[in-house]
Design a protein around this motif. Sequence first.
Motif, short mmCIF file in Angstrom:
data_model
loop_
_atom_site.label_atom_id
_atom_site.label_comp_id
_atom_site.label_asym_id
_atom_site.label_seq_id
_atom_site.Cartn_x
_atom_site.Cartn_y
_atom_site.Cartn_z
N ILE A 173 10.61 -17.68 -21.20
CA ILE A 173 10.70 -18.51 -21.02
C ILE A 173 11.62 -19.50 -21.88
N ARG A 174 12.05 -20.10 -20.77
CA ARG A 174 14.10 -21.42 -21.40
C ARG A 174 13.38 -23.00 -21.49
N LEU A 175 14.13 -23.79 -22.76
CA LEU A 175 13.65 -24.70 -22.59
C LEU A 175 15.26 -25.37 -22.82
N ASP A 176 15.55 -26.32 -22.27
CA ASP A 176 17.31 -27.16 -23.11
C ASP A 176 16.59 -28.68 -23.91
N LEU A 177 17.08 -27.84 -25.54
CA LEU A 177 16.49 -28.93 -26.25
C LEU A 177 17.71 -30.25 -27.04
N PRO A 178 17.47 -31.42 -26.33
CA PRO A 178 17.85 -32.40 -27.31
C PRO A 178 18.48 -32.36 -28.44
N ILE A 179 19.84 -32.53 -28.78
CA ILE A 179 19.82 -32.71 -31.01
C ILE A 179 20.88 -34.06 -30.92
N SER A 180 20.81 -34.65 -31.72
CA SER A 180 21.75 -35.55 -32.38
C SER A 180 22.74 -35.10 -32.77
N LEU A 181 24.03 -35.59 -32.43
CA LEU A 181 25.65 -35.23 -33.64
C LEU A 181 24.46 -34.75 -34.82
N ASP A 182 24.55 -35.83 -35.48
CA ASP A 182 24.48 -35.51 -37.15
C ASP A 182 23.73 -34.27 -37.44
N THR A 210 22.07 -20.58 -28.76
CA THR A 210 20.83 -20.73 -27.83
C THR A 210 20.25 -20.20 -29.52
N LEU A 211 18.66 -20.36 -29.43
CA LEU A 211 18.07 -20.13 -30.14
C LEU A 211 16.74 -19.72 -29.47
N VAL A 216 15.26 -21.51 -26.80
CA VAL A 216 15.75 -22.86 -26.68
C VAL A 216 17.52 -22.89 -26.93
N THR A 217 17.84 -23.86 -26.25
CA THR A 217 19.55 -24.01 -26.18
C THR A 217 19.95 -25.52 -25.82
#
Length: 317
Positions: A224-233, A263-264, A283-284
């Motif tokens: 399963i693939r998922l694009d994960l938004p993360i903050s700059l910090d 990708t994790l 997880v990208t």
Amino acid sequence: MADLYSTLGVKRDSDEAAIKKAYRKLAKELHPDRNRDNPAASEKFAKVTQAYDILTDKDKRARYDRGEIDEDGNPKGFNFGGGAGGAGAGGPGGYGRGPQGGFGGEEVDLSEVFEGLFGGGAQRRGGFGGFGGFGGRRAPPPQKGADTVYRLAVPFEDAATLKEQRVTLQGGKTVSIKLPKGVEEGAKIRLAGQGQQGGAGNGDAIVTIAITPHRFYTREGDNIRLDLPISLDEAVLGGKVKVPTVDGPVMVSIPAGSSSGKTLRLKGKGFTGKSGVRGDQLVTLMIEIPADDPELAGFIQSWSRKGKGNPRAGLGV
């Protein structure tokens, strides 16, 4: 029984896209979950689903259009009636005796021929007297009831974790279904004896699986693939963040200095394969930069003046 095209409300020359569109509209209107107090709607739902399954199968549709199978998908019967012009045995144009008999005016006993074709048992009583289709007519053997077809929408997460499903059959009966390992879109599950009644027993129910697309997961084999938004910090400093999976959210460590596209892999959080082993969740990381943040813009301008180099140098530009 109604013609399959009229059951779906489409023309005979309709393409697959038009057939799918018509089916989706009818299925939404007639689905048993929306018509619990209307058995007639459940019965019609089963008929439109059966029509859809036949008309979207290229081979079955061609055979249906040629008249080789009926609306239930069963081969059409063989009609051993009279000869040309509708004449029966023994009459003009038939198989008996007479000037138009087709055998030169001679009386011909065909019982031996039919014994060879149909397994014997004919008693010769002057022609066709003992053959099951003429004279002493024998009742046809009892037939098993026809199969009924259903289409079951399965949520993405349920398909991945093989969660037990419920399906309402014709007549209002609800049964549980265990999804098979390695389940995929279009997989068929046979429920023995849950079809239409017949003299030799009930037919079966054939359930076709339709996996509902997910709003942020995509399937890649058993992964399963998922694009994960993360903050700059979070990207610069690293840290633990909560990540959704089909089994529920888990905490994942983001390495410091992560870039977008990294990708994790979360082991065992994918679909269950045919071997029983689950795939992974990939997880990208996707860094989200806030718009119109003066403080961040001022920091970046100061930071960039320190000569951090060209990140595209490896591309020759």
